[in-house]
Design a protein around this motif. Structure first.
Motif, mmCIF file in Angstrom:
data_model
loop_
_atom_site.group_PDB
_atom_site.id
_atom_site.type_symbol
_atom_site.label_atom_id
_atom_site.label_comp_id
_atom_site.label_asym_id
_atom_site.label_seq_id
_atom_site.Cartn_x
_atom_site.Cartn_y
_atom_site.Cartn_z
ATOM 1 N N UNK A 1 0.820 -1.218 0.000
ATOM 2 C CA UNK A 1 0.000 0.000 0.000
ATOM 3 C C UNK A 1 0.854 1.269 0.000
ATOM 4 N N UNK A 2 1.969 1.226 0.715
ATOM 5 C CA UNK A 2 2.796 2.421 0.816
ATOM 6 C C UNK A 2 3.807 2.540 -0.321
ATOM 7 N N UNK A 3 4.167 1.415 -0.928
ATOM 8 C CA UNK A 3 5.106 1.447 -2.045
ATOM 9 C C UNK A 3 4.644 0.445 -3.096
ATOM 10 N N UNK A 4 3.643 0.834 -3.898
ATOM 11 C CA UNK A 4 3.046 -0.116 -4.849
ATOM 12 C C UNK A 4 4.036 -0.694 -5.846
ATOM 13 N N UNK A 5 5.128 0.026 -6.136
ATOM 14 C CA UNK A 5 6.113 -0.499 -7.078
ATOM 15 C C UNK A 5 6.881 -1.684 -6.522
ATOM 16 N N UNK A 6 6.861 -1.850 -5.212
ATOM 17 C CA UNK A 6 7.415 -3.046 -4.594
ATOM 18 C C UNK A 6 8.905 -3.060 -4.370
ATOM 19 N N UNK A 7 9.600 -1.976 -4.687
ATOM 20 C CA UNK A 7 11.056 -1.951 -4.492
ATOM 21 C C UNK A 7 11.400 -0.854 -3.498
ATOM 22 N N UNK A 8 11.552 -1.220 -2.235
ATOM 23 C CA UNK A 8 11.808 -0.227 -1.189
ATOM 24 C C UNK A 8 12.627 -0.870 -0.078
ATOM 25 N N UNK A 9 13.356 -0.054 0.640
ATOM 26 C CA UNK A 9 13.957 -0.473 1.892
ATOM 27 C C UNK A 9 12.908 -0.297 2.987
ATOM 28 N N UNK A 10 12.643 -1.367 3.741
ATOM 29 C CA UNK A 10 11.538 -1.367 4.696
ATOM 30 C C UNK A 10 12.071 -1.556 6.117
ATOM 31 N N UNK A 11 11.489 -0.807 7.044
ATOM 32 C CA UNK A 11 11.862 -0.845 8.454
ATOM 33 C C UNK A 11 10.577 -1.036 9.255
ATOM 34 N N UNK A 12 10.608 -1.939 10.216
ATOM 35 C CA UNK A 12 9.447 -2.205 11.065
ATOM 36 C C UNK A 12 9.827 -1.887 12.506
ATOM 37 N N UNK A 13 8.988 -1.082 13.165
ATOM 38 C CA UNK A 13 9.211 -0.686 14.555
ATOM 39 C C UNK A 13 8.084 -1.280 15.393
ATOM 40 N N UNK A 14 8.420 -2.153 16.327
ATOM 41 C CA UNK A 14 7.384 -2.792 17.122
ATOM 42 C C UNK A 14 7.899 -3.295 18.453
ATOM 43 N N UNK A 15 6.968 -3.658 19.326
ATOM 44 C CA UNK A 15 7.333 -4.000 20.705
ATOM 45 C C UNK A 15 7.292 -5.487 21.014
ATOM 46 N N UNK A 16 6.983 -6.326 20.045
ATOM 47 C CA UNK A 16 6.850 -7.752 20.343
ATOM 48 C C UNK A 16 7.673 -8.610 19.389
ATOM 49 N N UNK A 17 7.982 -9.851 19.791
ATOM 50 C CA UNK A 17 8.631 -10.786 18.868
ATOM 51 C C UNK A 17 7.807 -11.030 17.604
ATOM 52 N N UNK A 18 6.477 -10.891 17.672
ATOM 53 C CA UNK A 18 5.645 -11.043 16.477
ATOM 54 C C UNK A 18 5.984 -9.975 15.443
ATOM 55 N N UNK A 19 6.216 -8.740 15.883
ATOM 56 C CA UNK A 19 6.607 -7.665 14.966
ATOM 57 C C UNK A 19 7.957 -7.993 14.327
ATOM 58 N N UNK A 20 8.866 -8.481 15.146
ATOM 59 C CA UNK A 20 10.203 -8.835 14.646
ATOM 60 C C UNK A 20 10.102 -9.934 13.595
ATOM 61 N N UNK A 21 9.366 -10.989 13.896
ATOM 62 C CA UNK A 21 9.233 -12.109 12.967
ATOM 63 C C UNK A 21 8.577 -11.676 11.668
ATOM 64 N N UNK A 22 7.562 -10.819 11.756
ATOM 65 C CA UNK A 22 6.878 -10.340 10.553
ATOM 66 C C UNK A 22 7.806 -9.487 9.702
ATOM 67 N N UNK A 23 8.631 -8.675 10.356
ATOM 68 C CA UNK A 23 9.612 -7.867 9.623
ATOM 69 C C UNK A 23 10.587 -8.769 8.879
ATOM 70 N N UNK A 24 11.160 -9.745 9.584
ATOM 71 C CA UNK A 24 12.171 -10.599 8.970
ATOM 72 C C UNK A 24 11.574 -11.436 7.842
#
Length: 224
Positions: free
Chosen positions: A158-181
């Motif tokens: 949704x934020x980068x429809x072209x699909x080529x971006x450097x992505x960073x995820x900021x979150x407080x749980x291991x679920x956020x970490x796993x989803x980022x990786x």
């Protein structure tokens, strides 16, 4: 340079509600099924609201072939209660540094959005209540997918429809970490929820901080 997308979790990363969200969900469950404290024993942290609701139905023997209709009814009742529980909650607020961090990331050209287990409407209600909704463009929400990695994929698209971006995820749980990786993103853990800095690092976070109050340090960690 590639476009850059930074995705934030909401609860216990951007803000805390003083229990308003879980209280509104419990009231909605009571309204529909006559069960007090219907989410007792169901894990909330880092999970999507759809998965949390499904687990509550399962615990009470209410999960049948009409889940989508029950989910629709639950969301309607939950969204009706949430504005009142937000107003009546004691405590709650935006975590230190979050406003400035989001603003400075935007100034530096990043697309700043959300990866949250909240339903879209309830997530936006929380952000509006605390006056930070304008800082986040769009994202992935708990009604997009039950799986956290999938909703991060949706947020990126949704934020980068072209699909080529450097992505960073900021979150407080291991679920956020796993989803980022799972999406090849940089995972920054913030220990403003139940998980410590050490636990977030052990879960695979590329970096972890106690909170985002040192905005300059967080920007350096993210490479901005």
């Amino acid at each position: 340079m590639k476009p850059r997308v930074v995705l934030f979790d909401i609860d216990n990363t951007i803000l805390w509600t003083g229990g308003a969200g879980s209280r509104a969900m419990a009231l909605a469950f009571r309204d529909l099924y006559g069960i007090e404290d219907g989410f007792r024993g169901v894990e909330f942290s880092g999970r999507t609201d759809t998965a949390i609701f499904r687990d509550a139905l399962r615990v009470h023997g209410l999960l049948d072939g009409h889940f989508e209709e029950e989910l629709r009814r639950f969301k309607e009742a939950y969204f009706a209660h949430l504005p009142f529980t937000l107003r009546s909650a004691t405590g709650g607020g935006v975590y230190p540094g979050i406003r400035e961090l989001a603003e400075r990331l935007r100034e530096r050209g990043a697309a700043v959005g959300l990866e949250t287990g909240n339903f879209r409407e309830s997530g936006l209600l929380k952000l509006r209540h605390f006056g930070v909704d304008a800082l986040f463009r769009d994202g992935g929400f708990g009604d997009d997918a039950e799986d956290r990695a999938e909703l991060v994929r949706i947020a990126i698209r949704r934020l980068q429809p072209d699909g080529d971006a450097d992505v960073y995820v900021v979150g407080d749980t291991p679920h956020d970490v796993a989803a980022a990786k799972a999406n090849g993103a940089f995972a920054l853990g913030v220990a403003t929820g139940k998980s410590s800095v050490a636990e977030l690092r052990a879960a695979g976070a590329d970096a972890a901080v106690p909170d985002c109050s040192d905005v300059d340090a967080v920007l350096r960690i993210l490479g901005f």
